[in-house]
Design a protein around this motif. Sequence first.
Motif, PDB file in Angstrom:
ATOM      1  N   LEU A  77      -2.397   0.915  13.011  1.00  0.00           N
ATOM      2  CA  LEU A  77      -2.533  -0.111  13.973  1.00  0.00           C
ATOM      3  C   LEU A  77      -4.093  -0.150  14.082  1.00  0.00           C
ATOM      4  N   THR A  78      -5.188  -0.992  13.868  1.00  0.00           N
ATOM      5  CA  THR A  78      -6.480  -1.054  13.791  1.00  0.00           C
ATOM      6  C   THR A  78      -6.965  -2.294  14.955  1.00  0.00           C
ATOM      7  N   CYS A  87      -5.624   0.013   5.859  1.00  0.00           N
ATOM      8  CA  CYS A  87      -5.665   1.316   5.290  1.00  0.00           C
ATOM      9  C   CYS A  87      -6.997   1.523   4.982  1.00  0.00           C
ATOM     10  N   SER A  88      -7.572   2.644   5.254  1.00  0.00           N
ATOM     11  CA  SER A  88      -9.124   2.938   4.851  1.00  0.00           C
ATOM     12  C   SER A  88      -9.463   3.428   3.643  1.00  0.00           C
ATOM     13  N   ILE A  89      -8.211   3.938   2.820  1.00  0.00           N
ATOM     14  CA  ILE A  89      -8.381   4.312   1.455  1.00  0.00           C
ATOM     15  C   ILE A  89      -8.616   3.275   0.446  1.00  0.00           C
ATOM     16  N   ASP A 103       0.851  -1.117  -0.041  1.00  0.00           N
ATOM     17  CA  ASP A 103       0.070  -0.138  -0.092  1.00  0.00           C
ATOM     18  C   ASP A 103       0.983   1.212   0.140  1.00  0.00           C
ATOM     19  N   GLU A 104       0.434   2.208  -0.668  1.00  0.00           N
ATOM     20  CA  GLU A 104       1.238   3.364  -0.763  1.00  0.00           C
ATOM     21  C   GLU A 104       1.229   4.303   0.376  1.00  0.00           C
TER      22      GLU A 104
END
Length: 297
Positions: free
Chosen positions: A187-188, A214-216, A181-182
């Motif tokens: 941390l979730t 990553c939410s995106i 991922d870019e």
Amino acid sequence: MQSSIIRVIGVNEAGEAAKIEHLSHQHCLVLADKMEEENDRKCDGCMLPISNIFYYCSECPFFLHKTCAELPRFKQHWFHHSNATLNFDSFKWCNFCRRSCSGFFYEIGGYLEICIRCAKVADIIECERHQHFLFFDFKYREKCNGCGIWCRRGAFRCGKCRFALDFGCLTLPHSALHKIDEHKLKLTYHDDKEQSYCDICEQYRDPSFWYYSCSIYDTSAHPECVLGQFPFLKDGSIMPSYFYRNHHHHDLKFFRKVEGFPECSPCGKFCQEEILKCETPTCNYIVHCKYKCRWDN
């Protein structure tokens, strides 16, 4: 206490130590408040990404968070009644988070080694992952809610509900970079999905345990897949003999990136991950850092 570790050479207008000598490094260190460019530089004290005011060396790639540079040489630690002594060895095994680490360590009671990530954790903490305070329970022997691993040396437990965390989860980086991922992965702490998979290893991921996301791009992955097997080791760290069972007579150094895909001396397979390499000029010994190659030969 600090006088034995730091010598101030110059101060800035705010009265801060702008240039220092530090016992852990051979060159002078200079104070800075931000990196000149975005990168994943880590503090050579705590081995976490540089995130706040830090010192850097202008002669070689060496960095220290200001808070890590100012650690006392001796301190009382709540885990043990005796003094803890700061040292700067190249490699240690932390008895608290159970990880191999470079950087700074405190030695407690002559037999416990604690990395400074763990040493900074108080015995009673307020944790953003949980609504209640957590206190350290020396007798706790159940599973950690962050990773599901059994706690063998106590854990930080909630006094109001069945929630506990071990040192390993408490000291995970809040964010991390990975080539999948870019963006930085965060941390979730909980996933609402019933079925979850890791986008790196493509294996099942328990949604009740902590992960990086990553939410995106809707990326999600196991912490160990994002961080790797040795996230807190620095390239060039010298491995002690017990790490590779004395099957080689020279010092071996850790390297995260491998060039040219060399063959592992014990198993004969190409090395694409972390390796231990002999630095003796006349010796070409290389071994995977994987447990099997280090021990089964």
